[in-house]
Design a protein around this motif. Structure first.
Motif, PDB file in Angstrom:
ATOM      1  N   PRO A 100       0.198  -6.347  -0.364  1.00 43.27           N
ATOM      2  CA  PRO A 100      -0.702  -7.332   0.264  1.00 43.27           C
ATOM      3  C   PRO A 100      -1.700  -7.884  -0.755  1.00 43.27           C
ATOM      4  CG  PRO A 100      -0.628  -5.278   1.543  1.00 43.27           C
ATOM      5  CD  PRO A 100       0.082  -5.024   0.257  1.00 43.27           C
ATOM      6  N   LEU A 101      -2.073  -9.127  -0.570  1.00 44.66           N
ATOM      7  CA  LEU A 101      -3.017  -9.799  -1.463  1.00 44.66           C
ATOM      8  C   LEU A 101      -4.299  -8.991  -1.650  1.00 44.66           C
ATOM      9  CD1 LEU A 101      -4.325 -12.277  -2.937  1.00 44.66           C
ATOM     10  CD2 LEU A 101      -5.023 -13.044  -0.676  1.00 44.66           C
ATOM     11  N   GLY A 102      -4.927  -8.615  -0.553  1.00 44.53           N
ATOM     12  CA  GLY A 102      -6.207  -7.908  -0.639  1.00 44.53           C
ATOM     13  C   GLY A 102      -6.099  -6.597  -1.391  1.00 44.53           C
ATOM     14  N   THR A 103      -5.028  -5.878  -1.159  1.00 44.51           N
ATOM     15  CA  THR A 103      -4.816  -4.602  -1.847  1.00 44.51           C
ATOM     16  C   THR A 103      -4.585  -4.828  -3.335  1.00 44.51           C
ATOM     17  OG1 THR A 103      -3.874  -3.612   0.135  1.00 44.51           O
ATOM     18  CG2 THR A 103      -3.354  -2.556  -1.963  1.00 44.51           C
ATOM     19  N   ALA A 104      -3.644  -5.695  -3.661  1.00 39.90           N
ATOM     20  CA  ALA A 104      -3.290  -5.926  -5.060  1.00 39.90           C
ATOM     21  C   ALA A 104      -4.489  -6.434  -5.865  1.00 39.90           C
ATOM     22  CB  ALA A 104      -2.129  -6.913  -5.148  1.00 39.90           C
ATOM     23  N   GLY A 154     -13.108   3.676  -3.821  1.00 41.15           N
ATOM     24  CA  GLY A 154     -12.611   2.528  -3.071  1.00 41.15           C
ATOM     25  C   GLY A 154     -11.163   2.211  -3.405  1.00 41.15           C
ATOM     26  N   LEU A 155     -10.798   2.329  -4.683  1.00 43.75           N
ATOM     27  CA  LEU A 155      -9.414   2.075  -5.087  1.00 43.75           C
ATOM     28  C   LEU A 155      -8.469   3.097  -4.475  1.00 43.75           C
ATOM     29  CD1 LEU A 155      -9.902   1.222  -8.863  1.00 43.75           C
ATOM     30  CD2 LEU A 155      -9.584  -0.346  -6.959  1.00 43.75           C
ATOM     31  N   LEU A 212      -4.384   4.481  -0.415  1.00 45.00           N
ATOM     32  CA  LEU A 212      -3.953   5.353   0.669  1.00 45.00           C
ATOM     33  C   LEU A 212      -3.790   4.626   1.995  1.00 45.00           C
ATOM     34  CD1 LEU A 212      -6.147   8.516  -0.085  1.00 45.00           C
ATOM     35  CD2 LEU A 212      -3.676   8.194  -0.525  1.00 45.00           C
ATOM     36  N   SER A 213      -4.512   3.538   2.167  1.00 43.25           N
ATOM     37  CA  SER A 213      -4.467   2.826   3.442  1.00 43.25           C
ATOM     38  C   SER A 213      -3.539   1.606   3.418  1.00 43.25           C
ATOM     39  CB  SER A 213      -5.871   2.400   3.859  1.00 43.25           C
ATOM     40  OG  SER A 213      -6.412   1.498   2.917  1.00 43.25           O
ATOM     41  N   SER A 214      -2.779   1.443   2.333  1.00 42.28           N
ATOM     42  CA  SER A 214      -1.906   0.279   2.205  1.00 42.28           C
ATOM     43  C   SER A 214      -0.446   0.689   2.235  1.00 42.28           C
ATOM     44  CB  SER A 214      -2.190  -0.446   0.881  1.00 42.28           C
ATOM     45  OG  SER A 214      -3.493  -0.957   0.876  1.00 42.28           O
ATOM     46  N   ALA A 215       0.350  -0.121   2.849  1.00 46.66           N
ATOM     47  CA  ALA A 215       1.799   0.074   2.822  1.00 46.66           C
ATOM     48  C   ALA A 215       2.337  -0.520   1.533  1.00 46.66           C
ATOM     49  CB  ALA A 215       2.437  -0.607   4.027  1.00 46.66           C
ATOM     50  N   GLY A 216       3.491  -0.056   1.111  1.00 46.40           N
ATOM     51  CA  GLY A 216       4.136  -0.659  -0.065  1.00 46.40           C
ATOM     52  C   GLY A 216       4.323   0.274  -1.135  1.00 46.40           C
TER      53      GLY A 216
END
Length: 106
Positions: free
Chosen positions: A54-58, A96-97, A102-106
């Motif tokens: 996802p954009l926000g994660t990356a 935060g990273l 941990l909260s992102s899929a992929g």
């Protein structure tokens, strides 16, 4: 593989930030070339990672690696000041990273 590419992109962000500092405002050719090549490679790997992540994660992870890495290089290589406030700030970015990963899929 997207996470590995994102990690390398973040590390390249540290490279270009350091080489930009060394370029003295783009007045030194060698560090200027390193800056431009590292920037292009970093953004290309970020874009490749965004095909899956996802954009926000990356983007958050990319800038976080760059920020903490540049902070570390500044302290270790350039002798910039290290004090408890700066260490806590860097630690919060790392936390935060980790949470973002941990909260992102992929």
């Amino acid at each position: 593989m997207a996470w590995m590419s994102l990690l390398v992109a973040g590390l390249l962000e540290v490279v270009w930030a350091f080489s930009m500092k060394q370029s003295a405002g783009f007045t030194r050719l060698g560090p200027t070339v390193v800056t431009l090549v590292a920037m292009l490679a970093s953004v290309a790997l970020l874009a490749w990672s965004m095909r899956v992540l996802p954009l926000g994660t990356a983007y958050t992870v990319w800038t976080g690696i760059g920020a903490v890495g540049a902070f570390a290089v500044g302290v270790i290589v350039l002798g910039e000041p290290l004090n408890p406030g700066r260490v806590v700030a860097a630690g919060l970015i790392v936390a935060g990273l980790v949470l973002m990963k941990l909260s992102s899929a992929g």
